[in-house]
Structure formats: structure tokens, C-alpha cells
Design a protein around this motif. Structure first.
Motif, PDB file in Angstrom:
ATOM      1  N   LEU A 147      56.821   9.116  60.338  1.00  0.00           N
ATOM      2  CA  LEU A 147      56.047  10.206  59.734  1.00  0.00           C
ATOM      3  C   LEU A 147      56.154  10.182  58.218  1.00  0.00           C
ATOM      4  CD1 LEU A 147      56.529  13.511  61.756  1.00  0.00           C
ATOM      5  CD2 LEU A 147      54.495  12.124  61.497  1.00  0.00           C
ATOM      6  N   ALA A 148      57.384   9.952  57.727  1.00  0.00           N
ATOM      7  CA  ALA A 148      57.609   9.915  56.277  1.00  0.00           C
ATOM      8  C   ALA A 148      56.774   8.800  55.654  1.00  0.00           C
ATOM      9  CB  ALA A 148      59.094   9.716  55.975  1.00  0.00           C
ATOM     10  N   VAL A 149      56.707   7.654  56.332  1.00  0.00           N
ATOM     11  CA  VAL A 149      55.907   6.528  55.831  1.00  0.00           C
ATOM     12  C   VAL A 149      54.426   6.921  55.758  1.00  0.00           C
ATOM     13  CG1 VAL A 149      55.014   4.241  56.471  1.00  0.00           C
ATOM     14  CG2 VAL A 149      57.469   4.678  56.522  1.00  0.00           C
ATOM     15  N   LEU A 150      53.936   7.539  56.835  1.00  0.00           N
ATOM     16  CA  LEU A 150      52.525   7.938  56.867  1.00  0.00           C
ATOM     17  C   LEU A 150      52.217   8.959  55.767  1.00  0.00           C
ATOM     18  CD1 LEU A 150      51.971   8.320  60.726  1.00  0.00           C
ATOM     19  CD2 LEU A 150      51.101   6.506  59.255  1.00  0.00           C
ATOM     20  N   LEU A 151      53.105   9.939  55.632  1.00  0.00           N
ATOM     21  CA  LEU A 151      52.884  10.987  54.634  1.00  0.00           C
ATOM     22  C   LEU A 151      52.987  10.437  53.212  1.00  0.00           C
ATOM     23  CD1 LEU A 151      54.885  13.847  56.380  1.00  0.00           C
ATOM     24  CD2 LEU A 151      52.431  13.827  55.975  1.00  0.00           C
ATOM     25  N   ALA A 152      53.960   9.539  53.000  1.00  0.00           N
ATOM     26  CA  ALA A 152      54.118   8.952  51.661  1.00  0.00           C
ATOM     27  C   ALA A 152      52.879   8.123  51.299  1.00  0.00           C
ATOM     28  CB  ALA A 152      55.371   8.084  51.614  1.00  0.00           C
ATOM     29  N   GLY A 153      52.381   7.364  52.263  1.00  0.00           N
ATOM     30  CA  GLY A 153      51.179   6.559  52.027  1.00  0.00           C
ATOM     31  C   GLY A 153      50.003   7.441  51.637  1.00  0.00           C
ATOM     32  N   GLN A 154      49.819   8.507  52.401  1.00  0.00           N
ATOM     33  CA  GLN A 154      48.722   9.439  52.109  1.00  0.00           C
ATOM     34  C   GLN A 154      48.918  10.087  50.739  1.00  0.00           C
ATOM     35  OE1 GLN A 154      48.598  12.142  55.546  1.00  0.00           O
ATOM     36  NE2 GLN A 154      46.392  11.813  55.522  1.00  0.00           N
ATOM     37  N   GLY A 155      50.165  10.473  50.475  1.00  0.00           N
ATOM     38  CA  GLY A 155      50.476  11.142  49.207  1.00  0.00           C
ATOM     39  C   GLY A 155      50.172  10.261  48.011  1.00  0.00           C
ATOM     40  N   VAL A 156      50.589   8.995  48.082  1.00  0.00           N
ATOM     41  CA  VAL A 156      50.345   8.061  46.970  1.00  0.00           C
ATOM     42  C   VAL A 156      48.844   7.869  46.765  1.00  0.00           C
ATOM     43  CG1 VAL A 156      50.584   5.660  46.238  1.00  0.00           C
ATOM     44  CG2 VAL A 156      52.555   6.867  47.157  1.00  0.00           C
ATOM     45  N   MET A 157      48.113   7.745  47.872  1.00  0.00           N
ATOM     46  CA  MET A 157      46.664   7.535  47.764  1.00  0.00           C
ATOM     47  C   MET A 157      45.971   8.750  47.143  1.00  0.00           C
ATOM     48  SD  MET A 157      45.650   5.438  51.175  1.00  0.00           S
ATOM     49  CE  MET A 157      46.332   6.618  52.301  1.00  0.00           C
ATOM     50  N   VAL A 158      46.339   9.933  47.626  1.00  0.00           N
ATOM     51  CA  VAL A 158      45.698  11.154  47.113  1.00  0.00           C
ATOM     52  C   VAL A 158      46.043  11.351  45.637  1.00  0.00           C
ATOM     53  CG1 VAL A 158      45.683  13.677  47.313  1.00  0.00           C
ATOM     54  CG2 VAL A 158      45.564  12.272  49.368  1.00  0.00           C
ATOM     55  N   VAL A 160      44.275   0.866  52.193  1.00  0.00           N
ATOM     56  CA  VAL A 160      44.847  -0.100  53.140  1.00  0.00           C
ATOM     57  C   VAL A 160      46.018  -0.839  52.479  1.00  0.00           C
ATOM     58  CG1 VAL A 160      44.385  -2.238  54.398  1.00  0.00           C
ATOM     59  CG2 VAL A 160      42.723  -0.384  54.447  1.00  0.00           C
ATOM     60  N   ILE A 161      45.836  -1.224  51.202  1.00  0.00           N
ATOM     61  CA  ILE A 161      46.900  -1.960  50.500  1.00  0.00           C
ATOM     62  C   ILE A 161      48.140  -1.074  50.327  1.00  0.00           C
ATOM     63  CG2 ILE A 161      47.527  -3.077  48.309  1.00  0.00           C
ATOM     64  CD1 ILE A 161      44.518  -3.870  48.085  1.00  0.00           C
ATOM     65  N   VAL A 162      47.910   0.149  49.825  1.00  0.00           N
ATOM     66  CA  VAL A 162      49.041   1.074  49.620  1.00  0.00           C
ATOM     67  C   VAL A 162      49.744   1.356  50.949  1.00  0.00           C
ATOM     68  CG1 VAL A 162      49.636   3.457  49.009  1.00  0.00           C
ATOM     69  CG2 VAL A 162      48.102   2.162  47.554  1.00  0.00           C
ATOM     70  N   GLY A 163      48.947   1.574  51.989  1.00  0.00           N
ATOM     71  CA  GLY A 163      49.520   1.836  53.317  1.00  0.00           C
ATOM     72  C   GLY A 163      50.368   0.665  53.785  1.00  0.00           C
ATOM     73  N   ALA A 164      49.889  -0.549  53.533  1.00  0.00           N
ATOM     74  CA  ALA A 164      50.635  -1.738  53.968  1.00  0.00           C
ATOM     75  C   ALA A 164      51.964  -1.854  53.223  1.00  0.00           C
ATOM     76  CB  ALA A 164      49.787  -2.989  53.731  1.00  0.00           C
ATOM     77  N   VAL A 165      51.943  -1.590  51.907  1.00  0.00           N
ATOM     78  CA  VAL A 165      53.172  -1.705  51.106  1.00  0.00           C
ATOM     79  C   VAL A 165      54.203  -0.659  51.549  1.00  0.00           C
ATOM     80  CG1 VAL A 165      54.137  -1.452  48.778  1.00  0.00           C
ATOM     81  CG2 VAL A 165      52.013  -2.722  49.107  1.00  0.00           C
ATOM     82  N   ILE A 166      53.761   0.598  51.645  1.00  0.00           N
ATOM     83  CA  ILE A 166      54.691   1.664  52.035  1.00  0.00           C
ATOM     84  C   ILE A 166      55.166   1.448  53.469  1.00  0.00           C
ATOM     85  CG2 ILE A 166      54.886   4.148  52.469  1.00  0.00           C
ATOM     86  CD1 ILE A 166      53.179   4.557  49.986  1.00  0.00           C
ATOM     87  N   GLY A 167      54.245   1.035  54.321  1.00  0.00           N
ATOM     88  CA  GLY A 167      54.621   0.756  55.708  1.00  0.00           C
ATOM     89  C   GLY A 167      55.666  -0.347  55.785  1.00  0.00           C
ATOM     90  N   PHE A 168      55.505  -1.363  54.943  1.00  0.00           N
ATOM     91  CA  PHE A 168      56.463  -2.475  54.928  1.00  0.00           C
ATOM     92  C   PHE A 168      57.878  -1.963  54.633  1.00  0.00           C
ATOM     93  CE2 PHE A 168      58.838  -5.576  52.379  1.00  0.00           C
ATOM     94  CZ  PHE A 168      58.950  -6.611  53.294  1.00  0.00           C
TER      95      PHE A 168
END
Lengths: 72, 212
Positions: free
Chosen positions: B50-61, B16-24
């Protein structure tokens, strides 16, 4: 296709991850087979039977009707 | 079956934190573009989202792959089972594929990558995109080769669903465009739409097979 995988696994005290390791698939794959969301390939089915020391028909029940060409 | 262990809970919070930062950062880019009066097309907006969503997922994985015990817990649902080296390698490759996909979607929209680099010539950007796509394809191929039959079945199902879900609207739009009742699309519009449809199909198939 119905199967007795969950029962057989529980009898041996194995987790889904334990079984997955032995038959070379992920825990998610084992879960999908147990819940009937994935029918294993013939090769994987034989591998499962081998791990449990059972015959295919003791684990899997395809529920064939006479119209499907079953002889029983 | 999803088992909640302390590790998976920590992973969820970090996600959630990573998603929020990348989304920001992603959405700041869009808001800045809108506020500065620039025209951001629907395709570009979708590509950035899409790039934001994929980057968030990528960083988390990718991040998860560096915590073997947490990764093991997420994969197996058992707190005590650490991830195997093969699982770690696979998650790193998946993370890299997701980050590359995000980069590939974002580069055509903003080749300066949020102003991190000076604006390169179009040919250079194109060359970089081809090189990154080749690398991503290679990683995808390695992931496929290392997949079990369940993963391959899901990929095949996703391909079948997305082929149908893409072909039908593109044909209808093409017919409408040919007859002059619908506006024309660019290849970029279609490429982004295909990506959206593919990801939606992938999510649907994953949920349907209970492999999330």
C-alpha cells in the motif's frame, strides 16, 4: 434525474471545464451531472439555471410520477 | 469522460516510469526481508504494498502540480488550458497527503526508512507518527473545505461503503475469534485491513461516478 445540460452547453460552445468554472465545480462534476451520475444540490441547480438564463424545469426533468407526489 | 491529450499521454508514460521505480524499491525491501529469513507478516507485506502504491501516486500528483499546463490538461481535458493557482495548490496538497499516508504506513514496518536513518527508539517513532498524522489530517481537512459538492458526495459515499465493508468482516472475525474458531488479530492487522478496504471502496466509488 434527466437534464438538458449537454445540449445547452453545446449550444453555447462551452466545454465542461468552461461551465464548471462558471458554476464553481470541477469538470468531473459537470460530466457526472450530464451523465446522470450526480444529482446537483438545489443551490448548484439554481446556479446552473442562472448561468443559462433558464428556469430549473427547463433544464432538469425529475421524471416525477403521481406516486411521488407530483401534482402535474 | 476522459480526453487523451499529448500532455495526458506524457503524464501516463511518466506515471508508469515513476510507478516502476518506486515499486522496485518497495518490493526489493520485501524480497530482501524474505531472503534474509526474516518473517514478514501479511499485514506488514500489505502495508508495504500500500505504501508503495500511495508513494507512487503521491510523487506523480506532486510532480504534475509543478507542470501547470500538463496539470491543466489532465484536469480539464483541454490541451490549452493551464491549471489555476487554486488547482495547483490543491494537487500539491493531495500529493503531500498521499506521500504522508505512504510514510505513515511504512514507518511502523521499517522505522529506519530503508536504512536511510539509524534505528530510532520506539517512542521517537511514535511521536513522529502522531505529528505526521496530525499534519496529514490538517491537509485532509483543507482539501475537504476546498472540495465541491461532487467531491464531497464521493467522499461521503466512500465512507458509507467502507464503513459497511469494514464493520461486517470485523464483526464476523471478532465473533469467530471469541469462539476460538479463528486466530486472533492485532490492532495493526485491523488498521491495515481497514486502509485496504477504504482504498478499494474509494477506487470503486471514483470509477462508478466516472471521476477517474
Amino acid at each position: 434525474m434527466e437534464n438538458r445540460l449537454r445540449v445547452l452547453r453545446a449550444e453555447r460552445g462551452w466545454s465542461q471545464a468552461d461551465l464548471g468554472e462558471q458554476i464553481g465545480v470541477s469538470r468531473q462534476a459537470v460530466n457526472a451531472i450530464e451523465t446522470g451520475k450526480h444529482d446537483p444540490s438545489l443551490l448548484l441547480a439554481f446556479r446552473i439555471a442562472q448561468v443559462f438564463g433558464a428556469r430549473l424545469e427547463d433544464i432538469f426533468d425529475p421524471k416525477l410520477s403521481s406516486s411521488d407526489g407530483a401534482t402535474s | 469522460m476522459t480526453t487523451k491529450t499529448p500532455s495526458t499521454l506524457v503524464f501516463t508514460i511518466l506515471s508508469v516510469i515513476v510507478g516502476a521505480v518506486i515499486g522496485f524499491f518497495g518490493f526489493s525491501y520485501l524480497f530482501d526481508a524474505w531472503e534474509s529469513g526474516g518473517t514478514v507478516s501479511s499485514s506488514d507485506t500489505l502495508a508495504v504494498v500500500l505504501a508503495v502504491l500511495l508513494a507512487g501516486q503521491g510523487v506523480m500528483v506532486l510532480g504534475l502540480s509543478f507542470a501547470r499546463r500538463s496539470l491543466g490538461a489532465v484536469i480539464s481535458g483541454e490541451e490549452q488550458r493551464s491549471a489555476t493557482p487554486a488547482q495547483v495548490a490543491r494537487y500539491r496538497m493531495q500529493g503531500a497527503v498521499l506521500l504522508l499516508a505512504a510514510l505513515l504506513l511504512f514507518m511502523p514496518v521499517d522505522p529506519t526508512l530503508l536504512g536511510l536513518i539509524p534505528a530510532p527508539p520506539g517512542n521517537t517513532v511514535m511521536f513522529a507518527i502522531v505529528a505526521l498524522l496530525a499534519l496529514q489530517s490538517l491537509l485532509n481537512l483543507r482539501l475537504w473545505l476546498g472540495s465541491d459538492e461532487f467531491d464531497r458526495q464521493m467522499i461521503a459515499n466512500t465512507s458509507a461503503v467502507s464503513f459497511w465493508a469494514t464493520q461486517v468482516p470485523i464483526f464476523l472475525w471478532g465473533a469467530g475469534e471469541r469462539m476460538g474458531v479463528l486466530p486472533g488479530l492485532t490492532t495493526w492487522d485491523i488498521a491495515v485491513a481497514i486502509m485496504v478496504i477504504y482504498l478499494m471502496a474509494s477506487s470503486y466509488i471514483t470509477m462508478r461516478h466516472g471521476a477517474g
